[in-house]
Design a protein around this motif. Structure first.
Motif, PDB file in Angstrom:
ATOM      1  N   LYS A 222     -15.249  -3.369 -11.025  1.00  0.00           N
ATOM      2  CA  LYS A 222     -14.230  -2.889 -11.447  1.00  0.00           C
ATOM      3  C   LYS A 222     -12.639  -3.924 -10.973  1.00  0.00           C
ATOM      4  CE  LYS A 222     -15.097  -0.683 -14.964  1.00  0.00           C
ATOM      5  NZ  LYS A 222     -16.311  -0.559 -14.923  1.00  0.00           N
ATOM      6  N   LEU A 223     -13.343  -5.014 -10.816  1.00  0.00           N
ATOM      7  CA  LEU A 223     -12.467  -6.272  -9.888  1.00  0.00           C
ATOM      8  C   LEU A 223     -12.337  -7.451 -10.799  1.00  0.00           C
ATOM      9  CD1 LEU A 223     -13.835  -6.102  -6.430  1.00  0.00           C
ATOM     10  CD2 LEU A 223     -11.495  -4.951  -7.279  1.00  0.00           C
ATOM     11  N   GLY A 248     -16.315 -14.006  -9.466  1.00  0.00           N
ATOM     12  CA  GLY A 248     -16.573 -13.093  -9.220  1.00  0.00           C
ATOM     13  C   GLY A 248     -17.484 -13.254  -7.503  1.00  0.00           C
ATOM     14  N   ILE A 249     -17.239 -13.823  -7.573  1.00  0.00           N
ATOM     15  CA  ILE A 249     -17.947 -14.367  -6.119  1.00  0.00           C
ATOM     16  C   ILE A 249     -16.741 -14.616  -5.293  1.00  0.00           C
ATOM     17  CG2 ILE A 249     -20.405 -14.029  -6.536  1.00  0.00           C
ATOM     18  CD1 ILE A 249     -20.451 -17.241  -6.046  1.00  0.00           C
ATOM     19  N   GLY A 250     -15.530 -15.108  -5.105  1.00  0.00           N
ATOM     20  CA  GLY A 250     -14.580 -15.601  -4.224  1.00  0.00           C
ATOM     21  C   GLY A 250     -13.155 -15.257  -4.559  1.00  0.00           C
ATOM     22  N   LEU A 251     -12.748 -15.422  -5.069  1.00  0.00           N
ATOM     23  CA  LEU A 251     -11.252 -15.133  -5.339  1.00  0.00           C
ATOM     24  C   LEU A 251     -10.896 -13.862  -6.098  1.00  0.00           C
ATOM     25  CD1 LEU A 251      -9.349 -18.941  -4.961  1.00  0.00           C
ATOM     26  CD2 LEU A 251      -9.446 -17.133  -2.835  1.00  0.00           C
ATOM     27  N   LYS A 252     -10.128 -13.042  -5.980  1.00  0.00           N
ATOM     28  CA  LYS A 252      -9.315 -11.973  -7.078  1.00  0.00           C
ATOM     29  C   LYS A 252      -7.761 -12.017  -7.712  1.00  0.00           C
ATOM     30  CE  LYS A 252     -12.103  -9.347  -4.608  1.00  0.00           C
ATOM     31  NZ  LYS A 252     -12.112  -7.229  -3.586  1.00  0.00           N
ATOM     32  N   TYR A 253      -7.567 -11.783  -8.387  1.00  0.00           N
ATOM     33  CA  TYR A 253      -6.021 -11.993  -8.699  1.00  0.00           C
ATOM     34  C   TYR A 253      -5.522 -10.840  -8.003  1.00  0.00           C
ATOM     35  CZ  TYR A 253      -5.874 -14.704 -13.377  1.00  0.00           C
ATOM     36  OH  TYR A 253      -6.095 -15.163 -14.509  1.00  0.00           O
ATOM     37  N   ASP A 254      -6.092 -10.081  -7.367  1.00  0.00           N
ATOM     38  CA  ASP A 254      -5.134  -8.637  -7.119  1.00  0.00           C
ATOM     39  C   ASP A 254      -6.349  -7.592  -6.393  1.00  0.00           C
ATOM     40  OD1 ASP A 254      -4.134  -6.050  -6.415  1.00  0.00           O
ATOM     41  OD2 ASP A 254      -2.359  -6.937  -7.874  1.00  0.00           O
ATOM     42  N   TYR A 255      -5.822  -7.863  -4.498  1.00  0.00           N
ATOM     43  CA  TYR A 255      -7.287  -7.166  -3.694  1.00  0.00           C
ATOM     44  C   TYR A 255      -7.068  -5.413  -4.038  1.00  0.00           C
ATOM     45  CZ  TYR A 255      -8.272 -11.739  -2.367  1.00  0.00           C
ATOM     46  OH  TYR A 255      -9.095 -13.226  -2.951  1.00  0.00           O
ATOM     47  N   SER A 471      -2.139  -5.145  -5.389  1.00  0.00           N
ATOM     48  CA  SER A 471      -1.214  -3.554  -6.212  1.00  0.00           C
ATOM     49  C   SER A 471      -1.868  -2.263  -5.059  1.00  0.00           C
ATOM     50  CB  SER A 471      -1.367  -3.699  -7.187  1.00  0.00           C
ATOM     51  OG  SER A 471      -0.623  -4.776  -7.707  1.00  0.00           O
ATOM     52  N   SER A 472      -1.078  -1.212  -4.685  1.00  0.00           N
ATOM     53  CA  SER A 472      -1.261   0.179  -4.695  1.00  0.00           C
ATOM     54  C   SER A 472      -0.541   1.033  -4.911  1.00  0.00           C
ATOM     55  CB  SER A 472      -1.234   0.138  -3.345  1.00  0.00           C
ATOM     56  OG  SER A 472      -1.620  -0.883  -2.293  1.00  0.00           O
ATOM     57  N   ARG A 473      -1.527   1.729  -5.746  1.00  0.00           N
ATOM     58  CA  ARG A 473      -1.421   3.105  -5.869  1.00  0.00           C
ATOM     59  C   ARG A 473      -1.185   4.358  -5.281  1.00  0.00           C
ATOM     60  NH1 ARG A 473      -0.888   4.189 -11.360  1.00  0.00           N
ATOM     61  NH2 ARG A 473       0.603   5.787 -10.499  1.00  0.00           N
ATOM     62  N   VAL A 474       0.006   5.442  -4.644  1.00  0.00           N
ATOM     63  CA  VAL A 474       0.424   6.448  -3.578  1.00  0.00           C
ATOM     64  C   VAL A 474       0.975   7.390  -4.184  1.00  0.00           C
ATOM     65  CG1 VAL A 474       0.327   4.170  -1.989  1.00  0.00           C
ATOM     66  CG2 VAL A 474       1.914   4.853  -3.086  1.00  0.00           C
ATOM     67  N   TYR A 475       0.154   8.121  -3.722  1.00  0.00           N
ATOM     68  CA  TYR A 475       1.385  10.118  -4.599  1.00  0.00           C
ATOM     69  C   TYR A 475       1.950  10.301  -3.023  1.00  0.00           C
ATOM     70  CZ  TYR A 475      -1.572   7.996  -7.635  1.00  0.00           C
ATOM     71  OH  TYR A 475      -2.657   7.395  -8.554  1.00  0.00           O
TER      72      TYR A 475
END
Length: 519
Positions: A222-223, A248-255, A471-475
């Protein structure tokens, strides 16, 4: 899921506006068959008016769900919408839809083509491993190409079909690209970027001075991963510039928390815009209590990083600045080792923060520290971490840390990490609390810079002009509304940090039903 400029040049309300199609889920049932397509219109990508449902699962070829799709605007003005449908036996097929009235500026009604499904899983592909067609691009032979994600065992693959009319298709006898061990590729995206320049490119652009980005959402993890490479439009093959940073083994749009993204081209402003989906990290009970679940990030522009040549720069669309209200400026705030400095701006639940940091490196000394993001904001080292504490309460019992951590690996070399620590973001017990992050290139004499968008339960952080995004989801339970505060912190042991900030309070965007009775 799908976005494109409004198609009617004389539309009375949304001339040069935006049209967006998205998943809508029936919370009263847990089956995928309740996935439908909602849609909305906007003048500015920020404020949205909701329209009635666009597509619903009402045919044998999509009875178990109207899934991800993409729009292609033909030069003749027609819009071709390809989408994945799940059949009664859960086979994934590709279907075609188009606006009932292309001159309708709201595109209220959509028609499913009587020839559906237009594509079935090819031989050797599992019935549940064939989904999410891309926007089509035009090849040198005058035929359109459409890419679809799939897999062969653990080999992640991109299938490519050629078509002239979006009804008949020819499958290429080879993959556009594949990467062993990455599993099912879904929500594949494929688009060109300029090697030099700050403008986006039409999806069919090719030739000198152009690279191509291939992106896949990995079902196993799910990345969302991407890679920059070279596309051969004659052979229909894409090759990564750096095999070590392949899809799939390197850079991500969002960490951070981010998945199932999609880009589209804005021909009015000549930019490529990225949408991304963020799901919840609290409990289903909490979702039902608040009456909604999941959201999309602020739309981002995407360009190739001219300084590294390998990274993408993602940045909030300029329209977000229309929400800015009162601003605060702080110059040369000195934050000593082990200290926290409050920023007196009042309530801090909706903010746009620009911050620049200067640190004094230890000349000629190797620190022998291997710290990355894993230890979080509390694990101290010679040069960091330092950054901001967002959505914090006055007593710091709740806080979300966004920070840099430089590590001086030799007398002349520093590796820098950009991170977000959610481990103290909420006192609520049933919330997913992790540390996100990655190393981040810092080129030449660049200062360490971050932009952070704060909005109640989401924190979107952009490092070095968008070279890395988290991007972070926090509550939070205490750091809410008027009790939310903002701080600077420096947990380094050996350096002072000097900080320059500009902070804006942010207004709320509106999302409400379109007044159809006024049509």
């Amino acid at each position: 899921m799908v976005g494109f400029p409004s198609s009617d040049p004389d539309g009375p309300l949304y001339h040069k506006g935006w049209y967006h199609i998205f998943y809508q889920y029936n919370p009263d049932s847990a089956v995928w068959g309740n996935i439908t397509w909602g849609h909305a219109v906007s003048r500015d990508l920020i404020h949205w008016l909701l329209l009635p449902l666009a597509l619903v699962p009402d045919r044998w070829y999509d009875v178990n769900g109207v899934w991800t799709g993409s729009a292609t605007r033909h030069p003749d003005g027609n819009i071709y919408m390809l989408y994945t449908g799940s059949t009664g036996n859960l086979t994934q097929v590709q279907n075609l839809a188009h606006p009932a009235d292309p001159s309708d500026p709201l595109l209220l009604n959509w028609v499913k083509n009587p020839a559906n499904p237009v594509l079935l899983p090819p031989p050797g592909i599992g019935p549940k491993d064939f989904r999410d067609p891309t926007t089509a691009w035009l090849g040198p032979d005058g035929l359109w190409r459409v890419a679809i994600g799939s897999r062969m065992e653990k080999l992640g693959i991109t299938l490519v079909y050629k078509t002239r009319d979006f009804l008949s298709y020819e499958l290429l006898d080879h993959y556009l690209h594949s990467v062993p061990g990455t599993g099912m590729w879904e929500c594949v995206d494929f688009f060109p970027v300029a090697v030099n320049g700050t403008k986006g490119l039409d999806t069919s652009a090719a030739g000198e001075g152009i690279k191509h980005v291939l992106k896949a959402s990995l079902d196993d993890t799910k990345l969302d991963h991407f890679a920059v490479g070279t596309y051969d439009p004659v052979e229909d093959l894409w090759t990564p510039d750096d095999p070590k940073n392949d899809v799939g083994i390197g850079l991500k749009y969002d960490y951070g928390r981010y998945y199932a993204s999609k880009t589209f081209y804005d021909q009015e402003k000549q930019r490529r815009i990225l949408w991304g989906w963020i799901n919840e990290t609290d409990t289903e009970f909490d979702d039902l209590k608040k009456g909604w679940a999941s959201l999309q990030t602020i739309p981002r522009t995407v360009v190739l990083d001219g300084r590294t040549g390998a990274d993408l720069l993602q940045w909030p669309v300029e329209e977000i600045e229309s929400l800015r209200l009162r601003s605060y400026c702080f110059e040369d705030v000195l934050v000593g080792p082990g200290s926290v400095v409050p920023l007196h701006i009042g309530s801090a639940t909706q903010l746009d923060i620009m911050a620049e940091f200067e640190v004094e490196l230890i000349s000629g000394k190797k620190t022998d520290e291997e710290n990355s993001c894993d230890g979080g904001a509390a694990e101290r080292s010679s040069l960091g971490p330092f950054g901001i504490l967002a959505l914090a309460d006055a007593s710091l019992s709740e806080l979300t840390s966004v920070f840099f951590r430089p590590v001086q690996t030799s007398a002349d070399a520093v590796t820098t990490y950009f991170c977000t620590d959610q481990t103290r973001s909420s006192l609520a017990p049933d919330v997913f609390k992790v540390v996100y992050g990655s190393s981040i290139p810092v080129v030449g004499d660049e200062k360490l810079q971050m932009r952070v968008l704060v909005d109640h339960s989401i924190v979107e952080s952009f490092g070095q002009g968008g070279r890395r995004v988290i991007s972070s989801r926090v509550y939070p339970t205490k750091a809410i509304y008027g009790d939310a505060r903002l701080f600077l912190f420096n947990n380094a042991t050996d350096v002072n940090v000097k900080v320059k900030l500009k902070i804006w309070e942010m207004n709320s965007a509106f999302i409400r039903p379109y007044p159809l009775d006024q049509l």
